[in-house]
Structure formats: structure tokens, C-alpha cells
Design a protein around this motif. Structure first.
Motif, PDB file in Angstrom:
ATOM      1  N   LEU A 151       0.824  -1.205   0.000  1.00 17.06           N
ATOM      2  CA  LEU A 151       0.000   0.000   0.000  1.00 17.06           C
ATOM      3  C   LEU A 151       0.859   1.257   0.000  1.00 17.06           C
ATOM      4  O   LEU A 151       1.946   1.287   0.581  1.00 17.06           O
ATOM      5  CB  LEU A 151      -0.905   0.027   1.239  1.00 17.06           C
ATOM      6  CG  LEU A 151      -1.906  -1.110   1.401  1.00 17.06           C
ATOM      7  CD1 LEU A 151      -2.629  -0.969   2.741  1.00 17.06           C
ATOM      8  CD2 LEU A 151      -2.905  -1.134   0.253  1.00 17.06           C
ATOM      9  N   PHE A 152       0.311   2.310  -0.619  1.00 19.71           N
ATOM     10  CA  PHE A 152       0.971   3.613  -0.639  1.00 19.71           C
ATOM     11  C   PHE A 152      -0.079   4.687  -0.422  1.00 19.71           C
ATOM     12  O   PHE A 152      -1.092   4.735  -1.137  1.00 19.71           O
ATOM     13  CB  PHE A 152       1.681   3.834  -1.975  1.00 19.71           C
ATOM     14  CG  PHE A 152       2.473   5.114  -2.037  1.00 19.71           C
ATOM     15  CD1 PHE A 152       3.600   5.299  -1.243  1.00 19.71           C
ATOM     16  CD2 PHE A 152       2.108   6.140  -2.904  1.00 19.71           C
ATOM     17  CE1 PHE A 152       4.332   6.464  -1.300  1.00 19.71           C
ATOM     18  CE2 PHE A 152       2.831   7.317  -2.973  1.00 19.71           C
ATOM     19  CZ  PHE A 152       3.953   7.478  -2.162  1.00 19.71           C
ATOM     20  N   TYR A 153       0.157   5.549   0.574  1.00 18.45           N
ATOM     21  CA  TYR A 153      -0.760   6.650   0.897  1.00 18.45           C
ATOM     22  C   TYR A 153      -0.105   7.976   0.532  1.00 18.45           C
ATOM     23  O   TYR A 153       1.066   8.205   0.830  1.00 18.45           O
ATOM     24  CB  TYR A 153      -1.080   6.629   2.394  1.00 18.45           C
ATOM     25  CG  TYR A 153      -1.693   7.921   2.916  1.00 18.45           C
ATOM     26  CD1 TYR A 153      -2.966   8.320   2.522  1.00 18.45           C
ATOM     27  CD2 TYR A 153      -0.997   8.732   3.804  1.00 18.45           C
ATOM     28  CE1 TYR A 153      -3.527   9.496   2.990  1.00 18.45           C
ATOM     29  CE2 TYR A 153      -1.548   9.916   4.286  1.00 18.45           C
ATOM     30  CZ  TYR A 153      -2.801  10.294   3.882  1.00 18.45           C
ATOM     31  OH  TYR A 153      -3.351  11.466   4.347  1.00 18.45           O
ATOM     32  N   PHE A 154      -0.867   8.875  -0.107  1.00 11.37           N
ATOM     33  CA  PHE A 154      -0.337  10.195  -0.421  1.00 11.37           C
ATOM     34  C   PHE A 154      -1.475  11.194  -0.529  1.00 11.37           C
ATOM     35  O   PHE A 154      -2.660  10.837  -0.595  1.00 11.37           O
ATOM     36  CB  PHE A 154       0.483  10.178  -1.721  1.00 11.37           C
ATOM     37  CG  PHE A 154      -0.300   9.920  -2.980  1.00 11.37           C
ATOM     38  CD1 PHE A 154      -0.817  10.978  -3.731  1.00 11.37           C
ATOM     39  CD2 PHE A 154      -0.518   8.619  -3.427  1.00 11.37           C
ATOM     40  CE1 PHE A 154      -1.529  10.745  -4.907  1.00 11.37           C
ATOM     41  CE2 PHE A 154      -1.224   8.379  -4.596  1.00 11.37           C
ATOM     42  CZ  PHE A 154      -1.737   9.442  -5.340  1.00 11.37           C
ATOM     43  N   ASP A 155      -1.102  12.473  -0.537  1.00 10.24           N
ATOM     44  CA  ASP A 155      -2.100  13.525  -0.724  1.00 10.24           C
ATOM     45  C   ASP A 155      -1.587  14.553  -1.727  1.00 10.24           C
ATOM     46  O   ASP A 155      -0.414  14.541  -2.131  1.00 10.24           O
ATOM     47  CB  ASP A 155      -2.497  14.178   0.607  1.00 10.24           C
ATOM     48  CG  ASP A 155      -1.341  14.867   1.317  1.00 10.24           C
ATOM     49  OD1 ASP A 155      -0.231  14.968   0.746  1.00 10.24           O
ATOM     50  OD2 ASP A 155      -1.532  15.319   2.465  1.00 10.24           O
ATOM     51  N   HIS A 156      -2.501  15.440  -2.131  1.00  8.82           N
ATOM     52  CA  HIS A 156      -2.172  16.491  -3.109  1.00  8.82           C
ATOM     53  C   HIS A 156      -3.236  17.573  -2.977  1.00  8.82           C
ATOM     54  O   HIS A 156      -4.358  17.307  -2.532  1.00  8.82           O
ATOM     55  CB  HIS A 156      -2.174  15.907  -4.528  1.00  8.82           C
ATOM     56  CG  HIS A 156      -1.325  16.660  -5.505  1.00  8.82           C
ATOM     57  ND1 HIS A 156      -1.550  17.997  -5.824  1.00  8.82           N
ATOM     58  CD2 HIS A 156      -0.250  16.267  -6.234  1.00  8.82           C
ATOM     59  CE1 HIS A 156      -0.649  18.378  -6.713  1.00  8.82           C
ATOM     60  NE2 HIS A 156       0.154  17.361  -6.981  1.00  8.82           N
ATOM     61  N   TRP A 157      -2.899  18.809  -3.353  1.00  5.27           N
ATOM     62  CA  TRP A 157      -3.904  19.869  -3.341  1.00  5.27           C
ATOM     63  C   TRP A 157      -5.082  19.497  -4.240  1.00  5.27           C
ATOM     64  O   TRP A 157      -4.890  19.036  -5.361  1.00  5.27           O
ATOM     65  CB  TRP A 157      -3.322  21.185  -3.845  1.00  5.27           C
ATOM     66  CG  TRP A 157      -2.391  21.918  -2.939  1.00  5.27           C
ATOM     67  CD1 TRP A 157      -1.133  22.362  -3.245  1.00  5.27           C
ATOM     68  CD2 TRP A 157      -2.633  22.361  -1.591  1.00  5.27           C
ATOM     69  NE1 TRP A 157      -0.581  23.023  -2.180  1.00  5.27           N
ATOM     70  CE2 TRP A 157      -1.484  23.037  -1.147  1.00  5.27           C
ATOM     71  CE3 TRP A 157      -3.716  22.226  -0.707  1.00  5.27           C
ATOM     72  CZ2 TRP A 157      -1.382  23.591   0.130  1.00  5.27           C
ATOM     73  CZ3 TRP A 157      -3.615  22.768   0.566  1.00  5.27           C
ATOM     74  CH2 TRP A 157      -2.460  23.441   0.971  1.00  5.27           C
ATOM     75  N   PRO A 216      -9.521  20.211   1.173  1.00  7.34           N
ATOM     76  CA  PRO A 216      -8.650  20.856   0.181  1.00  7.34           C
ATOM     77  C   PRO A 216      -7.553  19.940  -0.336  1.00  7.34           C
ATOM     78  O   PRO A 216      -6.807  20.330  -1.234  1.00  7.34           O
ATOM     79  CB  PRO A 216      -8.051  22.035   0.958  1.00  7.34           C
ATOM     80  CG  PRO A 216      -8.964  22.277   2.093  1.00  7.34           C
ATOM     81  CD  PRO A 216      -9.528  20.946   2.447  1.00  7.34           C
ATOM     82  N   CYS A 217      -7.454  18.739   0.218  1.00 11.17           N
ATOM     83  CA  CYS A 217      -6.459  17.771  -0.240  1.00 11.17           C
ATOM     84  C   CYS A 217      -7.143  16.515  -0.769  1.00 11.17           C
ATOM     85  O   CYS A 217      -8.025  15.969  -0.108  1.00 11.17           O
ATOM     86  CB  CYS A 217      -5.521  17.376   0.907  1.00 11.17           C
ATOM     87  SG  CYS A 217      -4.542  18.734   1.565  1.00 11.17           S
ATOM     88  N   VAL A 218      -6.735  16.071  -1.955  1.00  7.18           N
ATOM     89  CA  VAL A 218      -7.095  14.735  -2.410  1.00  7.18           C
ATOM     90  C   VAL A 218      -6.211  13.761  -1.644  1.00  7.18           C
ATOM     91  O   VAL A 218      -4.996  13.937  -1.593  1.00  7.18           O
ATOM     92  CB  VAL A 218      -6.850  14.560  -3.918  1.00  7.18           C
ATOM     93  CG1 VAL A 218      -7.263  13.160  -4.361  1.00  7.18           C
ATOM     94  CG2 VAL A 218      -7.576  15.604  -4.715  1.00  7.18           C
ATOM     95  N   GLN A 219      -6.812  12.747  -1.049  1.00  6.87           N
ATOM     96  CA  GLN A 219      -6.056  11.734  -0.321  1.00  6.87           C
ATOM     97  C   GLN A 219      -6.301  10.383  -0.968  1.00  6.87           C
ATOM     98  O   GLN A 219      -7.447  10.008  -1.226  1.00  6.87           O
ATOM     99  CB  GLN A 219      -6.490  11.698   1.141  1.00  6.87           C
ATOM    100  CG  GLN A 219      -6.198  12.989   1.902  1.00  6.87           C
ATOM    101  CD  GLN A 219      -6.830  12.972   3.282  1.00  6.87           C
ATOM    102  OE1 GLN A 219      -7.975  13.393   3.450  1.00  6.87           O
ATOM    103  NE2 GLN A 219      -6.100  12.479   4.272  1.00  6.87           N
TER     104      GLN A 219
END
Length: 314
Positions: A151-157, A216-219
Motif C-alpha cells: 500500500l501507498f498513501y499520499f495527498d495532493h492539493w 482541500p487535499c485529495v487523499q
């Protein structure tokens, strides 16, 4: 000063230990970075279902803001960052905390990690500073280093969220004031929409198992396919149940929106101070924001006197 690459930009920002803390997330002292680190670590912990036997990596580990909270819980934690100066601070902050390794990045690759060598990984508030080509190249190498089922978790504006759009407006309004021909910083804030991120994830061979777009963040939690449809379905169900603990949430979003609104008016974050004054001292999210804004206010004399009701000890 103009910088031509990410490494020189972030090494300059992290030329001192305090500068490194500020550059990571605006934290002006160790107490604040531990509060913000604990918040982000809780999200990553829920997203990845971390286990004691896991081998975990952090892409863009900075000063070990999150890694310090998680490294002692897993079998091995590996921090990677483009800035050697950041890694120097991270080594000091994580000294004696579990089995840790640190590696400098030379480009959009995870050269220090072998094929299928890691169980899980995460990347928080890092891809927002990259050109999209580099973002995708890093995702492609994430797919290489994850074991099947990893698994990999990340976020972005998140450009599609109303508060995300208002945050983007700060960027394009600033760009409108720049002299002709002057580009923005190489590590400027960049923005995406959820469908775009899903396309990138699928394009590099990963599965987007959870996509949250309520802040405000795509997760995103992505999974490396392993041919086990039942295991994939179980993971999707677990993540649906864990989503409230992964999401930034309404309170965080409200506070962030207040900061953006005041910044758009070029004044101190008085909206946020008023919101924080209404919360009890033991509210963990409010406590984090109080510490963060107290440190920021001390570095901004143009904001005026520090409000009496912004308790630095809260």
C-alpha cells in the motif's frame, strides 16, 4: 534567488535546523512540529494499517516530522528526501527511534530501494511541490518498490474542492503580479483534481483503493495488484471504515479556509484566532493550530501584536 532544481531549492530552505522545520510545514519550533507530525502520522497509520513487521518508506521525509512518530512502530522505516540538509535534521530527530535508514534522492526515482522490497509507503504534502511529470515518475517507482499487495498513501492539493480552489487562487493572483517573463519558484504549489490523480495511479500500474476528496487535499491509498481479488476487496472495505480517521475532516478544513481567507486579504489570521478561541484547550486539532499560528505570528511583525487570547501553552 532563482533555483533550477528541487534539490537546491529545498537545501537552501533547510540551511539551518529551524529553517528546515519552517520549510516542512510552517512549524516554528519542536513542539509544533511534533503536534503536526502526530496528526499526519495518525492519518498514515489508519491509511496503511501499519503492523510491527512492516517495512515502510516515506517519500519526502523532510525533518522526520511524521517518521519520528511511526518509525518505532514498524520493523524498518526508510526516509528519502531530495534535500541532504533535511535528512541531516531528520537523522538527529530520529536518533534511537527504531530501525531507520536515510537516503538522498537524486531525481524522480527511489534508487535506494530494491524491487518489491517495501510493504508500505507514504508521501504527505510533497507531490504538491512537483511538476506533474515528476509526480508520475515517482509514482511509477513507488509501484516498482512495493511488494505485491503493498500500500501507498499520499495527498495532493484538491482543485475540485471549494477551499482548494481558494488556495489555488492565491497562486494565480500572485502569478498575475509577477513581471513578464519571471517564472515562479521551481517548487511552487501545484494542484490536481481527483480524476486526474486516479488516472496517474492506474497509469503506473497501481490500484486506487481509496480516494477522499472531501477536503482541500485529495487523499489516496493505492495498492499494488497481486492477483488476489478477495484480498483487494477486504482492503477496500477496511479503508471505507477507516476513512473518517484518514480524512482531514471538517474542522481542519474550516481552520485552513480561515487562513486562506485572511491571506487573500493580506492580513494576519484573525479569522482563525476567533475560531480557535471558541474551542476548549484539550481539543487536539485546535491545539495544533494554536501552536502553529502562535509561532508563525512571532515571525510576522506586519500582523501586529500577538492576540492575547492565542495561548501559546494551550
Amino acid at each position: 534567488m532563482d533555483f533550477q532544481d528541487y534539490k537546491s531549492f529545498w537545501n537552501d530552505k533547510a540551511s539551518t535546523p529551524r529553517g528546515a522545520l519552517v520549510a516542512v510545514d510552517g512549524s516554528h519550533d519542536e513542539r509544533t512540529v511534533r503536534l503536526t507530525g502526530a496528526f499526519s502520522a495518525a492519518q498514515a497509520r489508519a491509511a496503511l494499517d501499519l503492523q510491527a513487521a512492516d517495512r515502510v518508506f516515506e517519500l519526502g521525509c523532510g525533518v522526520g516530522r511524521i517518521g519520528r512518530e511511526l518509525a518505532g512502530e514498524v520493523a524498518h522505516w526508510h526516509g528519502l528526501d531530495i534535500s541532504e540538509n533535511m535528512l541531516g535534521v531528520a537523522r538527529e530527530r530520529l536518533a534511537g527511534t527504531g530501525d531507520c535508514a536515510f537516503s538522498p534522492l537524486q531525481g524522480p526515482r527511489l534508487d535506494a530501494l530494491g524491487d518489491a522490497s517495501m510493504d508500505k509507503g507514504y508521501c504527505v504534502a510533497v507531490f504538491i511541490h512537483m511538476d506533474k511529470e515528476d509526480f508520475v515518475l515517482y509514482l511509477r517507482d513507488v509501484a516498482r518498490v512495493l511488494r505485491p499487495g503493498g500500500l501507498f498513501y499520499f495527498d495532493h492539493w484538491n482543485l475540485a474542492h471549494p477551499v482548494g480552489w481558494r488556495r489555488f487562487a492565491l497562486e494565480f493572483e500572485q502569478a498575475a503580479r509577477l513581471p513578464a517573463g519571471q517564472r515562479k519558484d521551481v517548487a511552487r504549489n501545484q494542484f490536481v483534481v481527483p480524476q486526474e490523480v486516479e488516472a496517474y495511479v492506474r497509469g503506473v500500474g497501481l490500484e486506487p483503493v481509496l480516494v477522499l476528496d472531501d477536503s482541500p487535499c485529495v487523499q489516496v491509498v493505492a495498492r499494488k495488484p497481486d492477483g488476489d481479488a478477495l484480498a483487494g476487496a477486504r482492503e477496500a472495505e477496511r479503508l471505507r471504515n477507516a476513512a473518517p480517521r484518514i480524512s482531514y475532516g471538517e474542522q481542519w478544513t474550516t481552520y485552513f479556509d480561515a487562513i486562506v481567507a485572511d491571506e487573500a486579504e493580506a492580513r494576519g489570521p484573525r479569522r482563525l484566532v476567533a475560531l480557535l478561541a471558541a474551542r476548549p484547550a484539550d481539543d487536539p486539532v485546535a491545539r495544533m493550530f494554536r501552536a502553529w499560528i502562535h509561532g508563525a505570528w512571532q515571525s510576522r511583525p506586519d500582523w501586529g501584536p500577538l492576540p492575547a487570547d492565542l495561548d501559546p501553552a494551550a
